[in-house]
Design a protein around this motif. Structure first.
Motif, PDB file in Angstrom:
ATOM      1  N   LEU A 253      17.256   8.810 -11.504  1.00 41.47           N
ATOM      2  CA  LEU A 253      19.003   9.539 -11.672  1.00 41.47           C
ATOM      3  C   LEU A 253      19.107  10.391 -10.639  1.00 41.47           C
ATOM      4  O   LEU A 253      20.261  10.426 -10.606  1.00 41.47           O
ATOM      5  N   ALA A 254      18.323  10.390  -9.658  1.00 41.74           N
ATOM      6  CA  ALA A 254      19.201  11.109  -8.554  1.00 41.74           C
ATOM      7  C   ALA A 254      19.512   9.949  -7.904  1.00 41.74           C
ATOM      8  O   ALA A 254      21.039  10.449  -7.063  1.00 41.74           O
TER       9      ALA A 254
ATOM     10  N   GLU B 259      21.112   7.225  -9.145  1.00 41.83           N
ATOM     11  CA  GLU B 259      22.989   7.847  -9.775  1.00 41.83           C
ATOM     12  C   GLU B 259      23.602   8.866  -9.267  1.00 41.83           C
ATOM     13  O   GLU B 259      24.672   8.067  -9.035  1.00 41.83           O
ATOM     14  N   GLN B 260      23.080   9.973  -9.418  1.00 39.05           N
ATOM     15  CA  GLN B 260      23.918  11.058  -8.900  1.00 39.05           C
ATOM     16  C   GLN B 260      24.551  10.595  -7.667  1.00 39.05           C
ATOM     17  O   GLN B 260      25.804  11.094  -7.768  1.00 39.05           O
ATOM     18  N   THR B 261      24.246  10.414  -6.514  1.00 39.19           N
ATOM     19  CA  THR B 261      24.403  10.268  -5.498  1.00 39.19           C
ATOM     20  C   THR B 261      24.954   8.626  -5.449  1.00 39.19           C
ATOM     21  O   THR B 261      26.342   8.768  -4.360  1.00 39.19           O
TER      22      THR B 261
ATOM     23  N   CYS C  86      26.899   7.911  -6.948  1.00 37.36           N
ATOM     24  CA  CYS C  86      28.429   8.508  -8.182  1.00 37.36           C
ATOM     25  C   CYS C  86      29.415   8.756  -7.090  1.00 37.36           C
ATOM     26  O   CYS C  86      30.318   8.516  -6.740  1.00 37.36           O
TER      27      CYS C  86
END
Lengths: 207, 207
Positions: A114-115, A117-119, A121
């Motif tokens: 998840l982390a 994916e956010q980064t 992005c």
């Protein structure tokens, strides 16, 4: 040996040096003449040796020295101190930090994915931003190796970036698809490392 | 496949990930525990690949970010623009520049030897200055390879430097005596280079 003989020997040495350098000059000039394209370069710095991230951040320092706009994404890295970030952020480099820390500390595949994916992005936005001259994706390779991020998404973002934008990817074990896409690939091999001889990681040198 | 099966498969993957990372954590912690010495490290970055000088300058950027005092000596380099110098000099890094340019441009063994001597003299003072936490000797290796500078003088200055001082030497074809003395040696190998594919050296990326 007389002084005169000494002098002639030196003269011969100097002349040979001049001749060798002229040959080298001709070779260099031929190469330079045939390299005229100007465009964004994708550079990958991989391998097990020390110096990959510092080469990446060093290139950002270099870019700033020519008034270029730079950004850096730090995958893996946690909230701890980072000498380069302290300096480069003040000089206007945009930073995105994954902020999870090492995979062996988190041990949490779901949270790390998840982390990532956010980064990623944020990284994608940087790779689409024509105002950025250079983007460093520090330790991205591990995200692909751990299957936190599909290599196809990275390839696609890199292929579609602005034509003038340079990108540097660092980290061990880089995926073959990225190596194939790259213009420049350097592999840093560790011949020896102070850490293996009992020297601690030190602030201002190792981080 | 039912939703239940999907979930169990993911659970197994996550658990395996956690177990692998715990093993890695144990290995890392054992290594960290046995590396407790703090002292100046001699690091050499050699090989034919791109990234040696930027790794050197990147480490200076890192050092500044922790309030360390840094100096750089540029052998070979001429008076032309250097992105890193533009930035780091303003941040307080002391620079000494040999200022001759490439050996294939000067082609003058006598003049280059003299210029090397003058530059090395400044380097020796830096290597004796306990106020400097880190000294970069950029492209020093060529001075030794061309016999402009005796390797014994370099070894002696390195051995007698302040115990806390880090030194980085960059350049191709590093002399064996320096490699033996070094704590950390990284060899940057060129897997491919944009220049070979016709891309010009560009400001802010290549210099």
């Amino acid at each position: 040996m007389t002084h005169h003989q000494d002098n002639s020997k030196e003269d011969v040495k100097n002349e040979r040096h001049q001749q060798r350098q002229q040959k080298l000059k001709d070779a260099v000039e031929t190469k330079v003449a045939s390299a005229q394209e100007e465009r964004g370069v994708l550079m990958i710095i991989t391998g097990n040796g020390k110096g990959k991230s510092t080469a990446g951040f060093g290139t950002l320092t270099r870019a700033l020295g020519h008034g270029k706009r730079a950004a850096a994404v730090q995958f893996i890295k946690g909230g701890w101190e980072c000498g380069e970030r302290n300096v480069l952020q003040k000089l206007g480099v945009d930073f995105a930090i994954m902020n999870t820390g090492f995979t062996w500390d988190t041990q949490d595949r779901v949270q790390d994915t998840l982390a990532c994916e956010q980064t990623w992005c944020v990284a994608e936005k940087m790779l689409a931003d024509a105002e950025l001259d250079i983007v460093l994706l520090d330790e991205l390779t591990y995200m692909v190796a751990y299957h936190y991020l599909a290599v196809e998404r990275v390839v696609s973002a890199l292929k579609n970036r602005p034509a003038h934008q340079h990108v540097i990817i660092t980290g061990r074990g880089c995926h073959r698809a990225l190596l194939e896409l790259a213009d420049t690939v350097s592999e840093v091999q560790s011949i020896k490392h102070a850490f293996e001889a009992g020297v601690k990681a030190q602030a201002g040198f190792d981080y």
